[in-house]
Scaffold this motif. Structure first.
Motif, PDB file in Angstrom:
ATOM      1  N   UNK A   7      93.152  83.886 -90.084  1.00 22.03           N
ATOM      2  CA  UNK A   7      93.622  85.145 -89.522  1.00 22.03           C
ATOM      3  C   UNK A   7      93.795  86.146 -90.652  1.00 22.03           C
ATOM      4  N   UNK A   8      93.925  87.406 -90.272  1.00 19.09           N
ATOM      5  CA  UNK A   8      94.228  88.435 -91.263  1.00 19.09           C
ATOM      6  C   UNK A   8      93.085  89.343 -91.641  1.00 19.09           C
ATOM      7  N   UNK A   9      91.892  89.082 -91.136  1.00 22.10           N
ATOM      8  CA  UNK A   9      90.782  89.964 -91.447  1.00 22.10           C
ATOM      9  C   UNK A   9      90.929  91.312 -90.763  1.00 22.10           C
ATOM     10  N   UNK A  21      95.048  84.352 -93.959  1.00 21.50           N
ATOM     11  CA  UNK A  21      95.783  83.095 -93.820  1.00 21.50           C
ATOM     12  C   UNK A  21      94.872  82.063 -93.183  1.00 21.50           C
ATOM     13  N   UNK A  22      95.100  80.814 -93.518  1.00 18.10           N
ATOM     14  CA  UNK A  22      94.365  79.714 -92.906  1.00 18.10           C
ATOM     15  C   UNK A  22      95.325  78.561 -92.695  1.00 18.10           C
ATOM     16  N   UNK A  23      95.566  78.232 -91.437  1.00 16.08           N
ATOM     17  CA  UNK A  23      96.487  77.153 -91.099  1.00 16.08           C
ATOM     18  C   UNK A  23      95.709  75.911 -90.700  1.00 16.08           C
ATOM     19  N   UNK A  24      96.067  74.786 -91.298  1.00 15.20           N
ATOM     20  CA  UNK A  24      95.439  73.514 -90.985  1.00 15.20           C
ATOM     21  C   UNK A  24      96.319  72.737 -90.011  1.00 15.20           C
ATOM     22  N   UNK A  25      95.684  72.106 -89.032  1.00 16.98           N
ATOM     23  CA  UNK A  25      96.409  71.280 -88.079  1.00 16.98           C
ATOM     24  C   UNK A  25      95.615  70.008 -87.808  1.00 16.98           C
ATOM     25  N   UNK A  64      86.000  88.215-108.184  1.00 23.36           N
ATOM     26  CA  UNK A  64      87.297  88.532-107.565  1.00 23.36           C
ATOM     27  C   UNK A  64      88.473  88.323-108.502  1.00 23.36           C
ATOM     28  N   UNK A  65      88.217  87.822-109.703  1.00 29.88           N
ATOM     29  CA  UNK A  65      89.308  87.583-110.657  1.00 29.88           C
ATOM     30  C   UNK A  65      90.064  88.879-110.942  1.00 29.88           C
ATOM     31  N   UNK A  66      91.381  88.768-110.930  1.00 29.03           N
ATOM     32  CA  UNK A  66      92.217  89.931-111.183  1.00 29.03           C
ATOM     33  C   UNK A  66      92.490  90.774-109.952  1.00 29.03           C
ATOM     34  N   UNK A  67      91.767  90.528-108.869  1.00 31.55           N
ATOM     35  CA  UNK A  67      91.965  91.283-107.626  1.00 31.55           C
ATOM     36  C   UNK A  67      92.483  90.412-106.488  1.00 31.55           C
ATOM     37  N   UNK A  68      92.030  89.175-106.432  1.00 30.90           N
ATOM     38  CA  UNK A  68      92.418  88.247-105.363  1.00 30.90           C
ATOM     39  C   UNK A  68      93.382  87.206-105.922  1.00 30.90           C
ATOM     40  N   UNK A  81      95.068  84.084 -98.924  1.00 33.05           N
ATOM     41  CA  UNK A  81      94.250  84.800 -99.887  1.00 33.05           C
ATOM     42  C   UNK A  81      94.675  86.259 -99.863  1.00 33.05           C
ATOM     43  N   UNK A  82      95.380  86.668-100.893  1.00 35.36           N
ATOM     44  CA  UNK A  82      95.777  88.057-101.024  1.00 35.36           C
ATOM     45  C   UNK A  82      94.657  88.805-101.725  1.00 35.36           C
ATOM     46  N   UNK A  83      94.131  89.810-101.059  1.00 32.29           N
ATOM     47  CA  UNK A  83      92.991  90.552-101.584  1.00 32.29           C
ATOM     48  C   UNK A  83      93.424  91.986-101.849  1.00 32.29           C
TER      49      UNK A  83
END
Length: 125
Positions: A7-9, A21-25, A64-68, A81-83
């Motif tokens: 979620x979160x896109x 976010x990614x939730x595992x179940x 993505x280093x330094x940004x994500x 994943x904070x982008x």
């Protein structure tokens, strides 16, 4: 079996931020690592980032280093994943992946046994 739900896109302007976010179940015992991949139209799937579950060691693609920033909440079986500072070239479907086999390089898609359905990230210029 393990199920992954991202979620979160969404749509954001260049320079903006999103948090995925990614939730595992399901059978989540024995998680070795979780990662994020992305795929843009007409391009191959590429690795973005990954995190080991027990030690929290992180890995990032150079692009993505330094940004994500990747993080995990063990109690919730969730990876984030904070982008930040998003660019139009970050536009892609983002896929969460989970590894239980304790092997393989983080950036290789074959390392991961389980995949989410993906969430779309679109960055406008």
């Amino acid at each position: 079996q393990v199920q992954l739900e991202e979620s979160g896109g969404g749509l954001v302007q260049a320079g903006g931020s999103l948090r995925l976010s990614c939730a595992a179940s399901g059978r989540t015992l024995g998680i070795n690592a979780m990662g994020w991949f992305r795929q843009a139209p007409g391009k191959e799937r590429e690795s973005v980032s990954a995190i080991t579950w027990s030690g929290g060691k992180t890995f990032y693609a150079d692009s993505v280093k330094g940004r994500f920033s990747i993080s995990r909440d063990i109690a919730k079986n969730t990876v984030y994943l904070q982008m930040n500072s998003l660019k139009p070239e970050d536009t892609a479907g983002y896929y969460c992946a989970l590894d239980t086999m304790h092997g393989g390089a983080w950036y290789v898609s074959g390392t991961y046994e389980y995949w989410g359905q993906g969430t779309q990230v679109t960055v406008s210029s």
